[in-house]
Structures are given as C-alpha cells and as structure tokens.
Enzyme design. Structure first.
Site, mmCIF file in Angstrom:
data_model
loop_
_atom_site.group_PDB
_atom_site.id
_atom_site.type_symbol
_atom_site.label_atom_id
_atom_site.label_comp_id
_atom_site.label_asym_id
_atom_site.label_seq_id
_atom_site.Cartn_x
_atom_site.Cartn_y
_atom_site.Cartn_z
ATOM 1 N N ASP A 131 3.127 4.351 8.669
ATOM 2 C CA ASP A 131 3.735 3.195 8.040
ATOM 3 C C ASP A 131 3.250 3.174 6.588
ATOM 4 O O ASP A 131 2.313 3.898 6.221
ATOM 5 C CB ASP A 131 3.303 1.933 8.787
ATOM 6 C CG ASP A 131 3.799 0.668 8.133
ATOM 7 O OD1 ASP A 131 4.993 0.598 7.792
ATOM 8 O OD2 ASP A 131 2.981 -0.252 7.933
ATOM 9 N N ASP A 175 3.105 -0.124 4.031
ATOM 10 C CA ASP A 175 2.329 -1.314 3.674
ATOM 11 C C ASP A 175 1.299 -1.651 4.744
ATOM 12 O O ASP A 175 1.618 -1.738 5.931
ATOM 13 C CB ASP A 175 3.263 -2.513 3.481
ATOM 14 C CG ASP A 175 4.079 -2.392 2.208
ATOM 15 O OD1 ASP A 175 3.468 -2.287 1.136
ATOM 16 O OD2 ASP A 175 5.320 -2.387 2.291
ATOM 17 N N ASP A 218 0.161 -0.811 11.332
ATOM 18 C CA ASP A 218 -0.790 -1.906 11.128
ATOM 19 C C ASP A 218 -0.288 -3.233 11.678
ATOM 20 O O ASP A 218 -1.009 -4.215 11.643
ATOM 21 C CB ASP A 218 -1.086 -2.083 9.628
ATOM 22 C CG ASP A 218 0.080 -2.701 8.891
ATOM 23 O OD1 ASP A 218 -0.079 -3.789 8.317
ATOM 24 O OD2 ASP A 218 1.170 -2.103 8.909
#
Length: 208
Positions: free
Chosen positions: A8, A10, A162
């Site tokens: 991922d 961000d 995240d």
C-alpha cells in the site's frame, strides 16, 4: 515460492496519515465537521475520496470534485519532506538481491501517488491505482489486477498494508498480508485478516 512484494502507499511506504488528517480537517471544517484521529480512522482511512465525501457530506458531482481537489492539493503542499518507513529501503534491497519484484497498490489518486513516490525517491516496477481499475479497497480487485500484471499466483506475493480496508483487499485476493501499526490498532488489523502486525519494516526482513 515468493516472487513479489506488494505495498500500500499511504501509511505503509511512509507515515502520511497525519498529513491526510490535517488536510481533511482543514477542508471539512467549513462544513462543521471536526476531524480527530478517531474520526479519521473510522470514517476516512482506507476509503476512496468520492465515497468519503458522499458519506460525510452527501456530496457528488462538481462540488464533490472541487472539495476533493482542494484536499489533495493541500496534502501535496504538506507532503514535501517525506521519509520512507524505517527498514523499507533495506527490505527493498534484500528483495532485489533475491530477484523479487515489487509494486504499489493504492486507493490514492494518481497525482498524489506520483507525488509521494517521487518524494520518497521510489520508482516501483508496478503501480496499480484503484481509480483506474474500477473498484477500490476493500474490494480485492486492485490486488487481483496486480497479480495479473505480474503473472503470479496469490501465494507467490506478500502484501503490506496499514488499514483494515487494505488488509481485507489483499487477503480477499488470497495474498498473505502483514499490517503496519501506523494508524490502526492491532486487533482491528488482525480481525480484518492480517497474518501479523509490524511496527515498521525492520522486522519484515525476517519474512524474506
């Protein structure tokens, strides 16, 4: 056999969530919404922008587009001195030494993704943007597209996320997934299907 790492963007390659939170706080304040960390985590993190503004404000069309553009422009102003997550550079170097490829799979708009990757000095061999594949996380499609581009089975890749949304996307595509504790609690990430959690990428070296 492991052949690729998928990340991922961000909150994973860099801890950008505090900057996104600040940008959202600024653009939503005129609408009377107060964005704190809990609100950001529950209502914004891991979602596509059009979904966010429709859910929070009932906005669609031109007004939604203007709000989203203002938010993302503000984010890019804030995201000028980004640092990669600790251990990332070493992990990528070890992956290259082992002949693994890597890619980024993100809900971020193209301009933001390019901005963040440039700020981090990264040039992934593969970049999959949810806005271009038709469905965003938590739908598994972005990760399935990544696997198709690479010609790999799910178990030949390893994903790092995240957010619960991102974890569900990668796990839904059948990819073993580890989650970084940059913005969400361990319980939520494990409940979403993460195989384990990491403070940063230094421990991830043991996974290769």
């Amino acid at each position: 056999m492991l052949k690729a790492l998928l990340f991922d963007l961000d909150g994973t390659l860099a801890d950008t969530d505090p900057l996104h939170l600040l940008a959202w706080r600024e653009v939503l304040a005129p609408y009377g919404l107060e964005v704190n960390e809990d609100f950001y985590r529950k209502r914004i993190s891991g979602r596509l922008n059009p979904e966010i503004v429709k859910d929070l404000l009932g906005l669609e069309g031109e007004e939604a587009r203007r709000l989203i553009e203002a938010k993302e422009a503000r984010f890019r102003e804030l995201a000028l001195n980004l640092k990669p997550m600790p251990g990332l550079e070493e992990l990528l170097e070890k992956a290259r030494a082992r002949g693994l490829t890597w890619g980024v799979v993100t809900n971020a708009p193209r301009e933001n993704a390019r901005h963040v990757l440039k700020a981090l000095g990264l040039n992934p061999p593969l970049l999959v943007l949810a806005e271009e594949v038709g469905r965003g996380k938590p739908d598994p499609l972005p990760y399935r597209v990544a696997l198709r581009h690479l010609g790999l089975t799910p178990r030949e890749a390893l994903a790092f996320e995240d957010s619960p949304s991102g974890v569900r996307s990668a796990v839904g595509a059948g990819i073993p997934t580890y989650a970084l504790l940059t913005g969400h609690k361990e319980e939520a990430l494990l409940e979403a299907g993460a195989w384990g959690v990491l403070q940063d990428f230094r421990k991830a070296m043991e996974l290769l």
